[in-house]
Design a protein around this motif. Structure first.
Motif, short mmCIF file in Angstrom:
data_model
loop_
_atom_site.label_atom_id
_atom_site.label_comp_id
_atom_site.label_asym_id
_atom_site.label_seq_id
_atom_site.Cartn_x
_atom_site.Cartn_y
_atom_site.Cartn_z
N ALA A 80 0.85 -1.18 0.00
CA ALA A 80 0.00 0.00 0.00
C ALA A 80 0.89 1.24 0.00
O ALA A 80 1.11 1.87 1.02
CB ALA A 80 -0.91 0.00 1.22
N ILE A 81 1.44 1.58 -1.17
CA ILE A 81 2.35 2.72 -1.24
C ILE A 81 1.57 3.97 -1.63
O ILE A 81 0.54 3.91 -2.30
CB ILE A 81 3.52 2.47 -2.21
N THR A 82 2.09 5.06 -1.21
CA THR A 82 1.42 6.34 -1.44
C THR A 82 1.86 6.93 -2.78
O THR A 82 2.83 6.47 -3.39
CB THR A 82 1.78 7.33 -0.32
N THR A 83 1.15 7.95 -3.18
CA THR A 83 1.53 8.67 -4.39
C THR A 83 2.92 9.26 -4.24
O THR A 83 3.71 9.26 -5.18
CB THR A 83 0.51 9.79 -4.67
N GLU A 84 3.23 9.71 -3.03
CA GLU A 84 4.56 10.28 -2.78
C GLU A 84 5.65 9.22 -2.97
O GLU A 84 6.69 9.50 -3.55
CB GLU A 84 4.61 10.83 -1.36
N GLU A 85 5.40 8.01 -2.51
CA GLU A 85 6.38 6.93 -2.69
C GLU A 85 6.51 6.56 -4.17
O GLU A 85 7.62 6.29 -4.64
CB GLU A 85 5.98 5.70 -1.87
N ARG A 86 5.41 6.57 -4.89
CA ARG A 86 5.48 6.30 -6.34
C ARG A 86 6.30 7.38 -7.03
O ARG A 86 7.08 7.09 -7.93
CB ARG A 86 4.08 6.20 -6.94
N LEU A 87 6.12 8.62 -6.60
CA LEU A 87 6.89 9.72 -7.18
C LEU A 87 8.37 9.53 -6.89
O LEU A 87 9.22 9.72 -7.77
CB LEU A 87 6.41 11.06 -6.61
N ARG A 88 8.72 9.10 -5.67
CA ARG A 88 10.12 8.84 -5.34
C ARG A 88 10.68 7.71 -6.20
O ARG A 88 11.83 7.76 -6.63
CB ARG A 88 10.28 8.50 -3.86
N ASN A 89 9.84 6.68 -6.44
CA ASN A 89 10.26 5.60 -7.33
C ASN A 89 10.59 6.14 -8.71
O ASN A 89 11.61 5.79 -9.31
CB ASN A 89 9.17 4.53 -7.47
N MET A 90 9.73 6.99 -9.22
CA MET A 90 9.94 7.55 -10.56
C MET A 90 11.18 8.43 -10.58
O MET A 90 11.96 8.39 -11.53
CB MET A 90 8.72 8.35 -11.01
N GLU A 91 11.38 9.22 -9.53
CA GLU A 91 12.58 10.06 -9.46
C GLU A 91 13.83 9.20 -9.42
O GLU A 91 14.83 9.51 -10.07
CB GLU A 91 12.53 10.96 -8.22
N PHE A 92 13.78 8.10 -8.67
CA PHE A 92 14.92 7.20 -8.58
C PHE A 92 15.21 6.58 -9.95
O PHE A 92 16.36 6.51 -10.38
CB PHE A 92 14.66 6.12 -7.53
N LEU A 93 14.16 6.13 -10.65
CA LEU A 93 14.35 5.55 -11.98
C LEU A 93 14.92 6.58 -12.95
O LEU A 93 15.81 6.26 -13.74
CB LEU A 93 13.03 5.00 -12.52
N LEU A 94 14.44 7.80 -12.87
CA LEU A 94 14.96 8.86 -13.72
C LEU A 94 16.43 9.12 -13.43
O LEU A 94 17.24 9.27 -14.35
CB LEU A 94 14.15 10.14 -13.53
N PHE A 95 16.80 9.11 -12.16
CA PHE A 95 18.20 9.27 -11.77
C PHE A 95 19.05 8.15 -12.36
O PHE A 95 20.12 8.39 -12.92
CB PHE A 95 18.31 9.30 -10.25
N GLN A 96 18.57 6.90 -12.23
CA GLN A 96 19.31 5.76 -12.78
C GLN A 96 19.46 5.89 -14.29
O GLN A 96 20.54 5.63 -14.84
CB GLN A 96 18.60 4.44 -12.46
N LEU A 97 18.39 6.26 -14.97
CA LEU A 97 18.45 6.41 -16.43
C LEU A 97 19.42 7.52 -16.83
O LEU A 97 20.17 7.37 -17.79
CB LEU A 97 17.06 6.68 -16.99
N THR A 98 19.41 8.61 -16.11
CA THR A 98 20.32 9.72 -16.39
C THR A 98 21.77 9.28 -16.25
O THR A 98 22.62 9.61 -17.08
CB THR A 98 20.03 10.91 -15.46
N GLU A 99 22.05 8.49 -15.19
CA GLU A 99 23.41 7.98 -15.01
C GLU A 99 23.80 7.06 -16.16
O GLU A 99 24.92 7.12 -16.67
CB GLU A 99 23.51 7.20 -13.69
N ARG A 100 22.88 6.20 -16.58
CA ARG A 100 23.17 5.27 -17.68
C ARG A 100 23.39 6.01 -18.99
O ARG A 100 24.29 5.67 -19.76
CB ARG A 100 22.04 4.26 -17.84
N VAL A 101 22.59 7.03 -19.24
CA VAL A 101 22.76 7.82 -20.47
C VAL A 101 24.11 8.51 -20.47
O VAL A 101 24.82 8.52 -21.48
CB VAL A 101 21.60 8.84 -20.63
N ALA A 102 24.52 9.05 -19.32
CA ALA A 102 25.82 9.72 -19.23
C ALA A 102 26.95 8.72 -19.48
O ALA A 102 27.91 9.03 -20.19
CB ALA A 102 25.98 10.38 -17.86
N LEU A 103 26.83 7.53 -18.94
CA LEU A 103 27.85 6.50 -19.15
C LEU A 103 27.89 6.08 -20.62
O LEU A 103 28.97 5.93 -21.20
CB LEU A 103 27.57 5.29 -18.27
N LEU A 104 26.73 5.91 -21.22
CA LEU A 104 26.68 5.56 -22.64
C LEU A 104 27.27 6.66 -23.51
O LEU A 104 27.97 6.39 -24.48
CB LEU A 104 25.25 5.24 -23.08
N GLN A 105 27.00 7.91 -23.16
CA GLN A 105 27.55 9.03 -23.92
C GLN A 105 29.07 9.05 -23.81
O GLN A 105 29.76 9.26 -24.79
CB GLN A 105 26.96 10.36 -23.42
#
Length: 120
Positions: A80-105
């Protein structure tokens, strides 16, 4: 990412102090958690069990191996996660993707430089 960094992210996401986190695990003082967060100790199995029992919304795969989202999906029975926790999940995924894009670049730039060097 190491488990101590994942634990720090979890505490930050839960928006609680390290001492409060330790108390939720049955610890009277936060020393053990502080030692884990600073890499002086590795969390023992019983500590990981206590974390997952105290915070059933936490994804065990993420906690142990860094795989998946920090929090369980909504259709999971104990998630039973809150909208705030889902938002943190999305922020974390975005952070991971940004790191991966930088490494690929960076890798792409290195390969281009090697190809350019071979042509000259």
């Amino acid at each position: 990412m190491t488990i101590n960094l994942r634990l720090q992210q979890l505490i930050d996401s839960l928006d609680i102090s390290v001492l409060e986190f330790a108390r939720q695990l049955g610890e009277h003082r936060g020393e053990k958690v502080y030692h884990i967060l600073h890499g002086r100790l590795k969390p023992r199995y019983d500590t990981l069990e206590k974390i997952l029992a105290a915070y059933p919304q936490v994804n065990g795969d993420w906690l142990l191996r860094g795989e998946g989202l920090m929090f369980k999906a909504l259709n999971s029975p104990s998630a039973a996660i809150t909208t705030e926790e889902r938002l943190r999940n999305m922020e974390f995924l975005l952070f991971q993707l940004t790191e991966r894009v930088a490494l690929l670049q960076q890798t792409n730039d290195q390969l281009l430089a090697e190809i350019k060097g071979q042509r000259e």
